[in-house]
Design a protein around this motif. Structure first.
Motif, PDB file in Angstrom:
ATOM      1  N   TRP A 180      39.630  10.861   4.438  1.00 55.43           N
ATOM      2  CA  TRP A 180      38.486  11.760   4.672  1.00 55.43           C
ATOM      3  C   TRP A 180      37.325  11.239   3.841  1.00 55.43           C
ATOM      4  O   TRP A 180      37.390  11.229   2.615  1.00 55.43           O
ATOM      5  CB  TRP A 180      38.830  13.194   4.285  1.00 55.43           C
ATOM      6  CG  TRP A 180      37.722  14.161   4.594  1.00 55.43           C
ATOM      7  CD1 TRP A 180      36.690  14.508   3.773  1.00 55.43           C
ATOM      8  CD2 TRP A 180      37.527  14.896   5.808  1.00 55.43           C
ATOM      9  NE1 TRP A 180      35.865  15.406   4.400  1.00 55.43           N
ATOM     10  CE2 TRP A 180      36.349  15.663   5.651  1.00 55.43           C
ATOM     11  CE3 TRP A 180      38.224  14.975   7.015  1.00 55.43           C
ATOM     12  CZ2 TRP A 180      35.873  16.508   6.647  1.00 55.43           C
ATOM     13  CZ3 TRP A 180      37.736  15.816   8.006  1.00 55.43           C
ATOM     14  CH2 TRP A 180      36.583  16.574   7.826  1.00 55.43           C
ATOM     15  N   VAL A 181      36.285  10.774   4.501  1.00 58.22           N
ATOM     16  CA  VAL A 181      35.175  10.136   3.792  1.00 58.22           C
ATOM     17  C   VAL A 181      34.111  11.174   3.439  1.00 58.22           C
ATOM     18  O   VAL A 181      33.704  11.963   4.285  1.00 58.22           O
ATOM     19  CB  VAL A 181      34.558   9.020   4.687  1.00 58.22           C
ATOM     20  CG1 VAL A 181      33.367   8.366   4.008  1.00 58.22           C
ATOM     21  CG2 VAL A 181      35.621   7.991   5.041  1.00 58.22           C
ATOM     22  N   THR A 182      33.666  11.197   2.177  1.00 52.85           N
ATOM     23  CA  THR A 182      32.556  12.074   1.771  1.00 52.85           C
ATOM     24  C   THR A 182      31.493  11.218   1.102  1.00 52.85           C
ATOM     25  O   THR A 182      31.692  10.700   0.004  1.00 52.85           O
ATOM     26  CB  THR A 182      33.031  13.155   0.772  1.00 52.85           C
ATOM     27  OG1 THR A 182      34.156  13.834   1.326  1.00 52.85           O
ATOM     28  CG2 THR A 182      31.932  14.153   0.476  1.00 52.85           C
ATOM     29  N   ALA A 231      27.406  16.066   2.788  1.00 55.82           N
ATOM     30  CA  ALA A 231      28.530  16.927   3.180  1.00 55.82           C
ATOM     31  C   ALA A 231      28.810  17.959   2.095  1.00 55.82           C
ATOM     32  O   ALA A 231      28.184  17.955   1.034  1.00 55.82           O
ATOM     33  CB  ALA A 231      29.772  16.059   3.390  1.00 55.82           C
ATOM     34  N   LEU A 232      29.738  18.844   2.404  1.00 54.24           N
ATOM     35  CA  LEU A 232      30.299  19.710   1.371  1.00 54.24           C
ATOM     36  C   LEU A 232      31.758  19.294   1.244  1.00 54.24           C
ATOM     37  O   LEU A 232      32.454  19.195   2.265  1.00 54.24           O
ATOM     38  CB  LEU A 232      30.286  21.166   1.826  1.00 54.24           C
ATOM     39  CG  LEU A 232      29.265  22.153   1.311  1.00 54.24           C
ATOM     40  CD1 LEU A 232      29.622  23.559   1.785  1.00 54.24           C
ATOM     41  CD2 LEU A 232      29.115  22.113  -0.198  1.00 54.24           C
ATOM     42  N   ALA A 233      32.202  19.044   0.029  1.00 53.25           N
ATOM     43  CA  ALA A 233      33.618  18.729  -0.191  1.00 53.25           C
ATOM     44  C   ALA A 233      34.053  19.483  -1.427  1.00 53.25           C
ATOM     45  O   ALA A 233      33.522  19.246  -2.520  1.00 53.25           O
ATOM     46  CB  ALA A 233      33.816  17.236  -0.388  1.00 53.25           C
ATOM     47  N   PHE A 234      34.958  20.424  -1.235  1.00 50.94           N
ATOM     48  CA  PHE A 234      35.390  21.197  -2.398  1.00 50.94           C
ATOM     49  C   PHE A 234      36.823  21.682  -2.238  1.00 50.94           C
ATOM     50  O   PHE A 234      37.376  21.698  -1.130  1.00 50.94           O
ATOM     51  CB  PHE A 234      34.448  22.382  -2.659  1.00 50.94           C
ATOM     52  CG  PHE A 234      34.424  23.427  -1.577  1.00 50.94           C
ATOM     53  CD1 PHE A 234      33.531  23.319  -0.520  1.00 50.94           C
ATOM     54  CD2 PHE A 234      35.276  24.526  -1.616  1.00 50.94           C
ATOM     55  CE1 PHE A 234      33.495  24.291   0.480  1.00 50.94           C
ATOM     56  CE2 PHE A 234      35.244  25.501  -0.634  1.00 50.94           C
ATOM     57  CZ  PHE A 234      34.351  25.376   0.428  1.00 50.94           C
ATOM     58  N   SER A 243      25.120  16.699   7.309  1.00 49.26           N
ATOM     59  CA  SER A 243      24.101  15.885   7.981  1.00 49.26           C
ATOM     60  C   SER A 243      24.740  14.651   8.622  1.00 49.26           C
ATOM     61  O   SER A 243      25.929  14.387   8.423  1.00 49.26           O
ATOM     62  CB  SER A 243      22.977  15.512   7.012  1.00 49.26           C
ATOM     63  OG  SER A 243      23.533  14.866   5.904  1.00 49.26           O
ATOM     64  N   HIS A 244      23.928  13.882   9.346  1.00 50.82           N
ATOM     65  CA  HIS A 244      24.504  12.812  10.164  1.00 50.82           C
ATOM     66  C   HIS A 244      25.303  11.789   9.364  1.00 50.82           C
ATOM     67  O   HIS A 244      26.282  11.239   9.852  1.00 50.82           O
ATOM     68  CB  HIS A 244      23.401  12.139  10.990  1.00 50.82           C
ATOM     69  CG  HIS A 244      22.964  13.026  12.127  1.00 50.82           C
ATOM     70  ND1 HIS A 244      21.966  13.965  11.987  1.00 50.82           N
ATOM     71  CD2 HIS A 244      23.442  13.152  13.379  1.00 50.82           C
ATOM     72  CE1 HIS A 244      21.821  14.620  13.118  1.00 50.82           C
ATOM     73  NE2 HIS A 244      22.710  14.153  13.983  1.00 50.82           N
ATOM     74  N   GLY A 245      24.890  11.570   8.109  1.00 48.07           N
ATOM     75  CA  GLY A 245      25.588  10.596   7.276  1.00 48.07           C
ATOM     76  C   GLY A 245      27.034  10.959   7.000  1.00 48.07           C
ATOM     77  O   GLY A 245      27.803  10.148   6.488  1.00 48.07           O
ATOM     78  N   THR A 258      31.242  15.873  14.735  1.00 46.06           N
ATOM     79  CA  THR A 258      29.802  16.110  14.723  1.00 46.06           C
ATOM     80  C   THR A 258      29.434  16.689  13.362  1.00 46.06           C
ATOM     81  O   THR A 258      30.280  16.748  12.464  1.00 46.06           O
ATOM     82  CB  THR A 258      29.398  17.043  15.898  1.00 46.06           C
ATOM     83  OG1 THR A 258      27.987  17.185  15.922  1.00 46.06           O
ATOM     84  CG2 THR A 258      30.014  18.426  15.779  1.00 46.06           C
ATOM     85  N   CYS A 259      28.165  17.105  13.197  1.00 47.55           N
ATOM     86  CA  CYS A 259      27.754  17.689  11.922  1.00 47.55           C
ATOM     87  C   CYS A 259      26.882  18.915  12.195  1.00 47.55           C
ATOM     88  O   CYS A 259      26.347  19.073  13.290  1.00 47.55           O
ATOM     89  CB  CYS A 259      26.988  16.661  11.094  1.00 47.55           C
ATOM     90  SG  CYS A 259      25.403  16.220  11.809  1.00 47.55           S
TER      91      CYS A 259
END
Ligand code: BTN
Length: 216
Positions: free
Chosen positions: A40-42, A47-50, A128-130, A143-144
Motif C-alpha cells: 500500500w503506497v502512501t 493521502a490519509l494513512a493512519f 489527491s491524484h498523487g 480513484t481518489c
C-alpha cells in the motif's frame, strides 16, 4: 513524517500498552501494507494513512470481525457529510466511489499468547491524484476523493470526521442499525459477481446482502 507502516508502529505501541484510541498517523509510508500482504503506497501530501488502536471491551471482543465494516461506515458517512459524496462499501472492507476504490482498511488484532493487547484499525484514503497507485499495482480499479469532489479536501478535517464517526459507530457495533446501514451502502447489491480467493475455487453468484454474522 515517515514510517514503514502505521499499522506496524501501532502494533508496537499496543505491545507497550497504548491506551484506547491512540492514533498513529504519517505523511508517508515506506512499507505500507494492504490485505493479503499486498503493498500500500502512501506518498507525502496526497493521502490519509493512519492506524487507530482500540482496547476492545469484553463485549466488543465477541464481534471483532465487525470492526472493518465499522471503519467502512465511518468513512462513508464522513465522505457524505463533508464532501457530499455517496460512497459504497465493497464487502468486506473497501470504500468505493463510482465503483472504484478510494480507501482501504486493514484491521489487525495484536495477541501475545492468549492475551489480546489491542486491535489496530488501519485506514488509507486516496485524497489527491498523487495517491492513486500505478495501474500495475491496482488489484481493483482505484480513484481518489478529489476526482469526485467539487471542493478541495482538507485532510485533517477529514481525519477528525472519520475519528468522530468511528466513535459513534462503535456504540452501535453489531446492533440492527449497524447491519441496516452496512446493507444499505453495500456495493454491487443484486449484481452478478465473481469472488476470487487464490486459495480456493472462485465463486460466481449474485450479491444478496449481509447476514447477521457479517457474511456476504
Ligand atoms: C487494503 O485495501 O488492502 C487495505 C489497505 C490498508 C492501508 C492502510 S494505510 C494505514 C495503515 N498502515 C498500513 O500499513 N496499512 C494501513
Amino acid at each position: 513524517d515517515r514510517v514503514g507502516s502505521t499499522n506496524d508502529e501501532a502494533l508496537r505501541w499496543s505491545d507497550e500498552g497504548a491506551a484506547d484510541f491512540s492514533l498513529v498517523i504519517a505523511e508517508e509510508q515506506t512499507k505500507g501494507r494492504g490485505r493479503f500482504e499486498r503493498r500500500w503506497v502512501t506518498r507525502p501530501g496526497s493521502a490519509l494513512a493512519f492506524s487507530l488502536i482500540l482496547q476492545p471491551t469484553p463485549e466488543e471482543r465477541t464481534r471483532l470481525t465487525l470492526f472493518a465494516p465499522l471503519c467502512g461506515l465511518a468513512l462513508r458517512d464522513t465522505l457524505e457529510t463533508q464532501l457530499g459524496l455517496q460512497a459504497e462499501i465493497k464487502w468486506p472492507n473497501d470504500v468505493l466511489q463510482d465503483r472504484r476504490k478510494t480507501a482501504g482498511i486493514l484491521v489487525e488484532a495484536n495477541w501475545s499468547g492468549e492475551k489480546m493487547s489491542g486491535i489496530v484499525l488501519g485506514i488509507g484514503v486516496n485524497v489527491s491524484h498523487g495517491s492513486i497507485p500505478p495501474a500495475e499495482f491496482q488489484q481493483f480499479p482505484a480513484t481518489c476523493l478529489e476526482e469526485h469532489s467539487s471542493q478541495s479536501v482538507d485532510r485533517y478535517q477529514l481525519l477528525q470526521g472519520i475519528l468522530n464517526s468511528i466513535a459513534d459507530w462503535r456504540v452501535e457495533l453489531g446492533a440492527p442499525a449497524f447491519f441496516e446501514a452496512w446493507q444499505r451502502y453495500l456495493a454491487f447489491k443484486g449484481e452478478p459477481v465473481r469472488i476470487e480467493d487464490s486459495q480456493k475455487t472462485s465463486i460466481i453468484g449474485r450479491v444478496k446482502g449481509i447476514d447477521t454474522r457479517g457474511h456476504l
